[in-house]
Design an enzyme around this catalytic site. Structure first.
Site, PDB file in Angstrom:
ATOM      1  N   GLU A 173      -2.851  58.919  61.532  1.00 22.81           N
ATOM      2  CA  GLU A 173      -1.562  59.625  61.439  1.00 22.81           C
ATOM      3  C   GLU A 173      -1.405  60.472  60.178  1.00 22.81           C
ATOM      4  O   GLU A 173      -0.341  60.476  59.553  1.00 22.81           O
ATOM      5  CB  GLU A 173      -0.406  58.620  61.540  1.00 22.81           C
ATOM      6  N   GLU A 292      -2.214  53.832  69.866  1.00 20.63           N
ATOM      7  CA  GLU A 292      -0.953  53.148  69.542  1.00 20.63           C
ATOM      8  C   GLU A 292       0.063  53.514  70.605  1.00 20.63           C
ATOM      9  O   GLU A 292       0.364  54.690  70.803  1.00 20.63           O
ATOM     10  CB  GLU A 292      -0.415  53.554  68.162  1.00 20.63           C
TER      11      GLU A 292
END
Length: 504
Positions: A173, A292
């Site tokens: 991320e 995720e």
């Protein structure tokens, strides 16, 4: 009664149901590791401190792949802190979750846990505060047979044979401004490409995941993927996708249609990747690592972080999942299967305690949350080839997603055994009659119908005192007549319909 129709034909194939679609995620966050998978002194812990009750539930859940050690945590992590004698390991500040990391559990403990659980490890390297050399050092320690400083250090630590870890994430991320070491797409893309080239020089067999956007709502979504892939396309095997769906506002109709958004997310990432591939004259198609995903009551996180100082393994986002959440999770799994041709890895975040299917108490029991059950049954029975199904049925209105189909479904056919599993969600509040056309499957016969219905008690949760309040119920066996079958799907329900056939 409302009706929907679905045709199942083994000629309409999408792709094999890759076992890596049933992955999970263990991050050094909250009580996922400490008090979750690892708790020395617990009555169920072995000599290494691994909780046997959590291991047993992990196997029952059917987890195939586990991503480690983060997540946000990895962007400031020094992997060397977690190897060697535990008594010599340093205590560090973890900036991601504002906690103290003891490093009592590290790479070697995780690998022992993974082998005991029977799961494939998916390692992440720190490209936030570190770079090419540190990633190569970790790979050398983990995968090189011996005869070098780091591979011999692993052997000194009691691990003679290399781990042979095949699946690696190039950071996490890094498009997010909350991330330690946050980067622009160009900065990250160049670093990821350099790291990928170097890692494949050490071990050409590794598969690598480049960071996609943290979610589809990011202002740089799609442009981030395009820029990153301009740098990395020829060096990586996957581009990651992350998403969470928040039920905090109580809008049940919208949360039940969350898979509509996931479906669009996947299509858009695929379109972006294929555009870059075309520009670069690449014939190879990249896949998505959806590493995720889950339901998450996100408004609770900041309160958890603000209420305490720097401590070890505090309780963070230990959400109690409802019957509605279980239906949503089952629907998200349907969407991942429907994209099995382009989604090659998926990891539900996380495994224990932190927005997890498994909950524990320190020193106490472990139990299954409501979302445990659709995952476990899908992982168990989605074996074979995913078939393309195009259900026709009613729609309903949602605030977040507009008009959404009331029915969501997929089918997985095992040609070797002749077994067919149909997964179907009725998102609407009312019962739905589903007409199945199975005439392309010889001698089809119904064997089971399991359902998790949220209509009567949508807020029901499982607790240590009531661990089986939300569990699958078995309904009447589907009756097939002349290759056709009609089943009733309760309002707001996830369903598994199983059939035997005479094979093709």
């Amino acid at each position: 009664m409302r009706t929907a129709a679905l045709t199942v034909d083994p000629a309409f194939r999408i792709a094999p149901a890759d076992r890596r679609l049933f992955g999970s995620f263990v991050e050094h966050m909250g009580r996922c590791v400490y008090g979750g998978v690892y708790e020395p002194g617990h009555p169920a812990a072995d000599e290494l401190g691994l909780r046997a009750d959590v291991l047993e539930l992990t196997r029952e859940l059917g987890v195939s792949t586990v991503r480690y050690p983060g997540g946000n945590f990895v962007s400031g992590y020094r992997w060397e802190d977690g190897v060697g004698p535990v008594g010599d390991r340093p205590r560090r500040l973890d900036l991601a979750w504002k906690t103290i990391e003891t490093n009592a559990f590290g790479l070697n403990e995780f690998m022992i846990w993974a082998r005991t659980a029977g799961v494939e490890p998916m390692m992440a390297v720190n490209l936030g505060t570190r770079g090419v050399q540190e990633a190569c050092d970790l790979l050398e320690y983990a995968n090189h047979p011996g005869g070098t400083r780091l591979s011999d250090l692993r052997r000194k630590h009691g691990v003679e044979d290399p781990y042979g870890i095949r699946l690696w994430c190039l950071g996490n991320e890094l498009d997010g401004p909350w991330q330690v070491g946050h980067k622009t797409a160009a900065e990250y893309g160049r670093l990821a490409a350099e790291t990928a080239r170097a890692m494949k020089l050490i071990d050409p067999e590794v598969s690598l995941v480049a960071c996609g956007s943290s979610n589809r709502g990011m202002p740089t979504f799609a442009s981030w993927e395009a820029t990153v892939l301009e740098h990395t396309y020829e060096h990586v095997d996957y581009i990651s996708a992350h998403t969470y769906y928040d039920p905090s506002d109580g809008d049940v109709d919208s949360i039940l249609a969350s898979a509509v958004d996931m479906d669009l997310f996947i299509d858009q990432v695929v379109a972006t990747a294929d555009h870059v591939g075309a520009r670069l004259r690449q014939t190879r198609k990249l896949k998505i690592s959806f590493d995720e995903w889950n339901v998450w009551y996100q408004a609770r996180l900041q309160a958890d972080l603000d209420r305490r100082g720097w401590v070890e393994a505090p309780a963070l986002i230990e959400d109690d999942f409802t019957a509605v959440d279980a239906v949503v999770v089952g629907d998200l799994l349907i969407t991942l299967l429907k994209h099995a041709d382009r989604v090659g890895v998926a990891c539900q975040a996380q495994l224990a305690n932190v927005i997890a299917p498994i909950r524990t108490r320190n020193g106490g029991p472990a139990w299954r949350q409501s979302i445990f059950h659709p995952f476990a049954l899908t992982a168990r029975y989605a074996r074979g080839t995913v078939l393309r199904t195009e259900p026709a049925g009613p729609e309903y209105d949602t605030k977040r997603h507009g008009s959404a189909p009331a029915i969501s479904s997929t089918a997985v056919y095992d040609e070797e055994t002749g077994e067919l599993a149909v997964f179907a969600v009725n998102r609407g509040a009312d019962e739905l009659a589903l007409d199945l056309d199975l005439r392309s499957l010889p001698a089809a016969a119904g064997s089971e119908h399991h359902t998790i219905a949220a209509g009567a008690d949508p807020g029901a949760i499982n607790t240590p005192d009531e661990p089986n309040r939300v569990v699958p119920r078995e309904l009447d066996r589907p009756a097939v007549d002349g290759g056709r079958c009609t089943v009733r799907l309760p309002g707001r329900s996830w369903n598994l319909l199983r059939f035997t056939t005479g094979k093709n």
